[in-house]
Design a protein around this motif. Sequence first.
Motif, PDB file in Angstrom:
ATOM      1  N   THR B 249      16.282  36.335  80.556  1.00  0.00           N
ATOM      2  CA  THR B 249      17.497  35.621  80.916  1.00  0.00           C
ATOM      3  C   THR B 249      18.647  35.898  79.940  1.00  0.00           C
ATOM      4  OG1 THR B 249      16.036  33.946  81.812  1.00  0.00           O
ATOM      5  CG2 THR B 249      18.350  33.366  81.642  1.00  0.00           C
ATOM      6  N   PRO B 250      18.433  35.780  78.617  1.00  0.00           N
ATOM      7  CA  PRO B 250      19.533  36.081  77.703  1.00  0.00           C
ATOM      8  C   PRO B 250      20.018  37.526  77.825  1.00  0.00           C
ATOM      9  CG  PRO B 250      17.742  35.016  76.543  1.00  0.00           C
ATOM     10  CD  PRO B 250      17.259  35.266  77.930  1.00  0.00           C
ATOM     11  N   VAL B 251      19.093  38.467  78.016  1.00  0.00           N
ATOM     12  CA  VAL B 251      19.510  39.869  78.096  1.00  0.00           C
ATOM     13  C   VAL B 251      20.389  40.079  79.322  1.00  0.00           C
ATOM     14  CG1 VAL B 251      18.711  42.214  78.559  1.00  0.00           C
ATOM     15  CG2 VAL B 251      17.576  40.826  76.826  1.00  0.00           C
ATOM     16  N   LEU B 252      19.924  39.569  80.453  1.00  0.00           N
ATOM     17  CA  LEU B 252      20.613  39.867  81.705  1.00  0.00           C
ATOM     18  C   LEU B 252      21.843  38.996  81.920  1.00  0.00           C
ATOM     19  CD1 LEU B 252      17.457  40.365  83.929  1.00  0.00           C
ATOM     20  CD2 LEU B 252      19.022  42.123  83.093  1.00  0.00           C
ATOM     21  N   ILE B 253      21.751  37.731  81.533  1.00  0.00           N
ATOM     22  CA  ILE B 253      22.873  36.829  81.809  1.00  0.00           C
ATOM     23  C   ILE B 253      23.781  36.692  80.585  1.00  0.00           C
ATOM     24  CG2 ILE B 253      23.506  34.512  82.592  1.00  0.00           C
ATOM     25  CD1 ILE B 253      20.942  34.316  84.049  1.00  0.00           C
ATOM     26  N   GLY B 254      23.181  36.808  79.392  1.00  0.00           N
ATOM     27  CA  GLY B 254      23.986  36.691  78.173  1.00  0.00           C
ATOM     28  C   GLY B 254      24.682  38.007  77.851  1.00  0.00           C
ATOM     29  N   GLY B 255      23.996  39.092  78.148  1.00  0.00           N
ATOM     30  CA  GLY B 255      24.579  40.407  77.904  1.00  0.00           C
ATOM     31  C   GLY B 255      24.796  40.674  76.433  1.00  0.00           C
ATOM     32  N   PRO B 256      25.541  41.721  76.101  1.00  0.00           N
ATOM     33  CA  PRO B 256      25.731  42.102  74.698  1.00  0.00           C
ATOM     34  C   PRO B 256      26.584  41.099  73.940  1.00  0.00           C
ATOM     35  CG  PRO B 256      26.911  43.594  76.191  1.00  0.00           C
ATOM     36  CD  PRO B 256      26.209  42.615  77.048  1.00  0.00           C
ATOM     37  N   SER B 257      27.391  40.297  74.663  1.00  0.00           N
ATOM     38  CA  SER B 257      28.290  39.399  73.944  1.00  0.00           C
ATOM     39  C   SER B 257      27.623  38.085  73.555  1.00  0.00           C
ATOM     40  CB  SER B 257      29.531  39.118  74.792  1.00  0.00           C
ATOM     41  OG  SER B 257      29.136  38.539  76.012  1.00  0.00           O
ATOM     42  N   PHE B 258      26.448  37.792  74.121  1.00  0.00           N
ATOM     43  CA  PHE B 258      25.774  36.536  73.775  1.00  0.00           C
ATOM     44  C   PHE B 258      24.340  36.859  73.382  1.00  0.00           C
ATOM     45  CE2 PHE B 258      23.811  32.402  74.352  1.00  0.00           C
ATOM     46  CZ  PHE B 258      24.784  31.565  73.850  1.00  0.00           C
ATOM     47  N   GLN B 259      24.159  37.200  72.107  1.00  0.00           N
ATOM     48  CA  GLN B 259      22.858  37.684  71.670  1.00  0.00           C
ATOM     49  C   GLN B 259      21.961  36.556  71.170  1.00  0.00           C
ATOM     50  OE1 GLN B 259      22.765  41.118  69.316  1.00  0.00           O
ATOM     51  NE2 GLN B 259      24.450  42.106  70.393  1.00  0.00           N
ATOM     52  N   MET B 260      20.686  36.689  71.508  1.00  0.00           N
ATOM     53  CA  MET B 260      19.713  35.707  71.034  1.00  0.00           C
ATOM     54  C   MET B 260      18.554  36.408  70.337  1.00  0.00           C
ATOM     55  SD  MET B 260      19.860  32.876  74.083  1.00  0.00           S
ATOM     56  CE  MET B 260      18.347  32.065  73.599  1.00  0.00           C
ATOM     57  N   MET B 261      17.629  35.626  69.791  1.00  0.00           N
ATOM     58  CA  MET B 261      16.611  36.161  68.890  1.00  0.00           C
ATOM     59  C   MET B 261      15.642  37.139  69.571  1.00  0.00           C
ATOM     60  SD  MET B 261      16.943  35.079  65.718  1.00  0.00           S
ATOM     61  CE  MET B 261      15.459  34.762  64.785  1.00  0.00           C
ATOM     62  N   ALA B 262      15.032  36.721  70.668  1.00  0.00           N
ATOM     63  CA  ALA B 262      13.993  37.568  71.260  1.00  0.00           C
ATOM     64  C   ALA B 262      14.538  38.939  71.677  1.00  0.00           C
ATOM     65  CB  ALA B 262      13.338  36.851  72.440  1.00  0.00           C
ATOM     66  N   PRO B 263      15.702  38.998  72.327  1.00  0.00           N
ATOM     67  CA  PRO B 263      16.257  40.317  72.648  1.00  0.00           C
ATOM     68  C   PRO B 263      16.529  41.146  71.398  1.00  0.00           C
ATOM     69  CG  PRO B 263      17.374  38.625  73.908  1.00  0.00           C
ATOM     70  CD  PRO B 263      16.504  37.913  72.921  1.00  0.00           C
ATOM     71  N   LYS B 264      16.898  40.449  70.314  1.00  0.00           N
ATOM     72  CA  LYS B 264      17.187  41.166  69.073  1.00  0.00           C
ATOM     73  C   LYS B 264      15.918  41.856  68.549  1.00  0.00           C
ATOM     74  CE  LYS B 264      20.709  42.148  66.763  1.00  0.00           C
ATOM     75  NZ  LYS B 264      21.717  42.865  67.588  1.00  0.00           N
ATOM     76  N   VAL B 265      14.806  41.159  68.629  1.00  0.00           N
ATOM     77  CA  VAL B 265      13.533  41.747  68.186  1.00  0.00           C
ATOM     78  C   VAL B 265      13.277  43.032  68.970  1.00  0.00           C
ATOM     79  CG1 VAL B 265      11.026  41.429  68.074  1.00  0.00           C
ATOM     80  CG2 VAL B 265      12.550  39.502  67.619  1.00  0.00           C
ATOM     81  N   PHE B 266      13.452  42.941  70.268  1.00  0.00           N
ATOM     82  CA  PHE B 266      13.214  44.088  71.142  1.00  0.00           C
ATOM     83  C   PHE B 266      14.145  45.248  70.768  1.00  0.00           C
ATOM     84  CE2 PHE B 266      14.167  46.466  75.013  1.00  0.00           C
ATOM     85  CZ  PHE B 266      12.887  46.803  75.432  1.00  0.00           C
TER      86      PHE B 266
END
Lengths: 352, 307
Positions: B249-266
């Motif tokens: 959800t954060p990756v697809l809906i937050g995109g590059p402008s709204f980064q969260m922890m789990a996508p960052k790990v990836f």
Amino acid sequence: MSSILIRDLVKRHGAQVTVDRVSLEIGQGEFVAFLGPSGCGKTTTLRMIAGLTEASAGSIHFGTREVTNLPPYLRDAGLVFQGYALFPHMSVAENVAFGLQMRKVDRAEVRRRVDEALSLVKLAHLAGRLPKELSGGQQQRVALARAIVYKPEVLLLDEPLSALDAKLRTEVRTELRRLQSALGLTTIFVTHDQDEALSVADRIVVMSAGRVEQVGTPREIYQRPATRFVAEFIGLTNLFPGGLEGPGRFRCESGECFSTGSTDVPPNASVLAIRPEHVSLLRDDPAPGGACALAATVEDVIYRGALTEFVVRTASGAKLAAHLQNTDLGRDELRPGDRVIASWPADAPMLF
Amino acid sequence: MSALAITGEDSLTGGQPAPGCPGRRRRRSTAGWLLFPSLTLVLAGLILPLALMARTSVAHFDAASPDLAGFTLDNYVRFFGEPFYLMILARTLVVALSCTAICLVLGVPAAFVISRVESRALKTVLILATIIPLLMGNAVRAAGWMVLLADKGLINSALLSAGLIAEPVRILYTGSAVVIGLIAVLLPFMVISLESVFENIGTAYEEAAQTMGAPPWTAFFRVTLPLAMPGIFSGCLLCFVLAMNAYATPVLIGGPSFQMMAPKVFEQAIKVYNWPFAATIALVLMAVTLALSVASSLALQKRYGVL
Ligand SMILES: Nc1ncnc2c1ncn2[C@@H]1O[C@H](COP(=O)(O)OP(=O)(O)OP(=O)(O)O)[C@@H](O)[C@H]1O
Ligand SMILES: [Mg+2]
């Protein structure tokens, strides 16, 4: 404290009629027991009186106030549930205080009345405990204290003693009766234990399959049951199916012919009932040829201390139970196989 | 599984200990064997990778070789030293906490109402309706949100054509969009777990409260809610942990402008090949989630007794 007036109360669950046109008048301060087999609609009736179940038809009045469509919290009833339903997260004192707090009684008064109610049920020393830290009997008494502390208009008890052992049961019900009359609470007490109903109630309402079979004092219910169901349900009864044969004579299917005695006889009577304690067993016929006696053979003897229970079989094969008080110490003992004459007073038979 | 097996055996012997000790000892060792498979799984599937990750997080990063080498705290210094990463952590926490709070507020009434519906059929329908969102994959659902929330998406076009706004409002790629998207996934979990909690409490206590003069609201807040507290807490914990670790959800809906922890790990692990730093972020995420869970459960335990 107010009287309860129930008129043609009906509860339908889908197509099934759980409570069928129950009408009842309960006087102020009266203690009435609802008695009936499991599933006959006692709890449902009680829940309708408390407002927890909606009535399908009929009306309920507390005194002159109609409560039929009132939600439970506006009815002012005290209810002790079949399973107590004490609030597990509140102490005994908090449980008892709840009803008073809902009535916006001020704090000091709440404390005073909680103490009073708890000492009434002899639990003042356990006020700080949680319900799960109490025995079954203690929980029951907390539930009672919780229901009477705010002096409800009517007190409704749904088999409150069912979780107690026989001894505690007798104790608590005596205590309950004492409290009830001391406070003058109009009380409905649901039970399926006939001894309990007979020993505590002013009047008993016998129910069966959603219907009221009979309303009366314990003595009336036991001695003059209105229907065959009541006669069978309360106490033990010998039943002889058959039919009337001329005035004052009843012919059993098994062949014997009995006098119907002096009681009023319904014209289409199909069964004659005799309580076992009215039957006496003798070795010799006291009045040969009498209509209330028949020859029989002792089949079974159970010694019960105060009385002895006999089962005898008549010549035609019908079984008859007889309970004899063991008052005569020197009485010669009847044994299985002995031939006896069973007889009863002329007014003992009941016909339905 | 193992507990069941032990109970079964006890009830066979009527709960009586067999005379003499050997019987008891044998039974206990049987139970031990029953634990073995699950213990192995836990050990192999959880402890080992964790240990490996802990090791990785203190290794030197060398883009040229993937081997673990050396010992350094640089990765942690980098994470806690750079406001950029702390912002990501804070953002993740804010999102997870808001999701949990909103799910709580929306979930408690819904769950309570469903649990008190009398008709069996209606109840089943309501529960099914609650979990339908879970029947489709995260990516599919997120794609749906994108269609709905994008600058040229359904909502914006509708507002534009209605003349309510002059130009598209940015909804997609904002924090609100992520929170909305996460709530859609988490709310079913919350409602389902709370529904069974309320169901288990039953109606007897509420009814008792009502006969004693409590209106339905008072009965709910004074009696039902406190009794449901342990279950409500578990539900919140579930929501919080899932939201903290949300990825799709954060990756697809937050995109590059709204980064969260789990996508960052990836991103660190797969795109930058910086495994040590990825491990560090993952461990920090886990530690923060765990610490908050334990702290809150201790606080609640103090207030409501054993949870
Ligand atoms: N919600 C319900 N839906 C359908 N049937 C019900 C419902 N509640 C009660 N009944 C039925 O109504 C009948 C009377 O139930 P009730 O609980 O009043 O019996 P009871 O006389 O209190 O019995 P017991 O002595 O076992 O407590 C039963 O046959 C029961 O199956
Ligand atoms: Mg009942």
